[in-house]
Design a protein around this motif. Structure first.
Motif, PDB file in Angstrom:
ATOM      1  N   ILE A  95       0.842  -1.202   0.000  1.00  0.00           N
ATOM      2  CA  ILE A  95       0.000   0.000   0.000  1.00  0.00           C
ATOM      3  C   ILE A  95       0.874   1.248   0.000  1.00  0.00           C
ATOM      4  CG2 ILE A  95      -1.794   1.250   1.264  1.00  0.00           C
ATOM      5  CD1 ILE A  95      -2.679  -1.478   2.399  1.00  0.00           C
ATOM      6  N   CYS A  96       0.582   2.167  -0.931  1.00  0.00           N
ATOM      7  CA  CYS A  96       1.365   3.402  -1.034  1.00  0.00           C
ATOM      8  C   CYS A  96       0.883   4.413   0.007  1.00  0.00           C
ATOM      9  CB  CYS A  96       1.258   3.995  -2.431  1.00  0.00           C
ATOM     10  SG  CYS A  96       2.198   5.519  -2.615  1.00  0.00           S
ATOM     11  N   THR A  97       1.818   4.917   0.796  1.00  0.00           N
ATOM     12  CA  THR A  97       1.458   5.863   1.858  1.00  0.00           C
ATOM     13  C   THR A  97       1.224   7.269   1.294  1.00  0.00           C
ATOM     14  OG1 THR A  97       3.830   6.090   2.264  1.00  0.00           O
ATOM     15  CG2 THR A  97       2.608   4.657   3.753  1.00  0.00           C
ATOM     16  N   ASP A  98       1.602   7.486   0.005  1.00  0.00           N
ATOM     17  CA  ASP A  98       1.367   8.798  -0.608  1.00  0.00           C
ATOM     18  C   ASP A  98       0.019   8.851  -1.324  1.00  0.00           C
ATOM     19  OD1 ASP A  98       3.748   9.586   0.364  1.00  0.00           O
ATOM     20  OD2 ASP A  98       4.690  10.038  -1.570  1.00  0.00           O
ATOM     21  N   CYS A  99      -0.209   7.907  -2.264  1.00  0.00           N
ATOM     22  CA  CYS A  99      -1.421   7.985  -3.085  1.00  0.00           C
ATOM     23  C   CYS A  99      -2.458   6.931  -2.704  1.00  0.00           C
ATOM     24  CB  CYS A  99      -1.068   7.858  -4.566  1.00  0.00           C
ATOM     25  SG  CYS A  99      -0.506   6.220  -5.049  1.00  0.00           S
ATOM     26  N   GLY A 100      -2.092   5.985  -1.857  1.00  0.00           N
ATOM     27  CA  GLY A 100      -3.066   4.990  -1.409  1.00  0.00           C
ATOM     28  C   GLY A 100      -3.230   3.810  -2.350  1.00  0.00           C
ATOM     29  N   VAL A 135       6.303   3.701  -0.518  1.00  0.00           N
ATOM     30  CA  VAL A 135       6.004   4.648  -1.591  1.00  0.00           C
ATOM     31  C   VAL A 135       6.070   3.908  -2.923  1.00  0.00           C
ATOM     32  CG1 VAL A 135       6.667   6.836  -2.660  1.00  0.00           C
ATOM     33  CG2 VAL A 135       6.955   6.519  -0.192  1.00  0.00           C
ATOM     34  N   CYS A 136       4.997   3.991  -3.702  1.00  0.00           N
ATOM     35  CA  CYS A 136       4.898   3.255  -4.972  1.00  0.00           C
ATOM     36  C   CYS A 136       5.854   3.852  -6.018  1.00  0.00           C
ATOM     37  CB  CYS A 136       3.458   3.266  -5.471  1.00  0.00           C
ATOM     38  SG  CYS A 136       2.932   4.812  -6.243  1.00  0.00           S
ATOM     39  N   PRO A 137       6.188   3.078  -7.070  1.00  0.00           N
ATOM     40  CA  PRO A 137       7.126   3.581  -8.082  1.00  0.00           C
ATOM     41  C   PRO A 137       6.718   4.929  -8.673  1.00  0.00           C
ATOM     42  CG  PRO A 137       6.715   1.247  -8.414  1.00  0.00           C
ATOM     43  CD  PRO A 137       5.760   1.693  -7.335  1.00  0.00           C
ATOM     44  N   ASN A 138       5.411   5.092  -8.927  1.00  0.00           N
ATOM     45  CA  ASN A 138       4.905   6.330  -9.497  1.00  0.00           C
ATOM     46  C   ASN A 138       5.200   7.540  -8.602  1.00  0.00           C
ATOM     47  OD1 ASN A 138       3.823   6.909 -11.938  1.00  0.00           O
ATOM     48  ND2 ASN A 138       1.808   6.011 -11.488  1.00  0.00           N
ATOM     49  N   CYS A 139       4.915   7.372  -7.310  1.00  0.00           N
ATOM     50  CA  CYS A 139       5.132   8.469  -6.354  1.00  0.00           C
ATOM     51  C   CYS A 139       6.621   8.709  -6.136  1.00  0.00           C
ATOM     52  CB  CYS A 139       4.436   8.162  -5.038  1.00  0.00           C
ATOM     53  SG  CYS A 139       2.633   8.254  -5.169  1.00  0.00           S
ATOM     54  N   GLN A 140       7.429   7.660  -6.269  1.00  0.00           N
ATOM     55  CA  GLN A 140       8.885   7.848  -6.145  1.00  0.00           C
ATOM     56  C   GLN A 140       9.400   8.775  -7.241  1.00  0.00           C
ATOM     57  OE1 GLN A 140      11.166   4.107  -5.811  1.00  0.00           O
ATOM     58  NE2 GLN A 140       9.328   3.188  -4.923  1.00  0.00           N
TER      59      GLN A 140
END
Ligand code: ZN
Ligand code: MN
Length: 143
Positions: A95-100, A135-140
């Motif tokens: 689960i991404c802590t930035d975008c969910g 943090v997911c790849p996109n948010c990274q």
């Protein structure tokens, strides 16, 4: 692929003697095509233009039915709205802590954790759930 999965789910409904309404079909189709672990509300927003008479409660009741039959899993988070996951194959979630965003991952089952925790607590364990956060790849990329 999605077609096949929908057909498979429909078989499950038939076997459980659950009537296949256009709404039920649309909800299943949405779950299978999006794989985003949506809430009932998100499904409602996506489908309300197609089914103007459908309420969030209808969606929720249908999802509950799917969970009962065993073709959908409910992920409940205490007070927050439940998310729904198509499929019964055991898997875990990142689960991404930035975008969910919730991403599935497959990993050998942690049955030994169930056994150990049962011994340590005396609980009769029925299931386990693993979620990892980061943090997911996109948010990274967004920094
Ligand atoms: Zn993210
Ligand atoms: Mn999942």
């Amino acid at each position: 692929m999605a077609e096949q999965t929908v057909a498979h789910a429909i078989e499950g409904l038939k076997e459980s003697n659950v009537r296949i309404t256009p709404q039920r079909y649309a909800i299943l189709e949405f779950l299978i095509e999006h794989r985003s672990h949506p809430t009932a509300d998100e499904i409602f927003k996506a489908l309300e233009s197609r089914f103007p008479n459908m309420s969030v409660a209808t969606i929720y009741n249908n999802l509950r039915k799917f969970v009962e039959i065993g073709i959908v899993q409910e992920m409940s988070y205490g007070d927050a709205a439940s998310r729904f996951d198509f499929g019964v194959q055991k898997h875990y979630h990142a689960i991404c802590t930035d975008c969910g965003k919730i991403e599935d991952f497959f990993y050998p089952g942690l049955e030994d954790v169930e056994m150990a925790s049962s011994e340590l607590t005396g609980y009769q364990i029925s299931e386990h759930r693993l979620e990892v956060y980061g943090v997911c790849p996109n948010c990274q990329k967004k920094g």
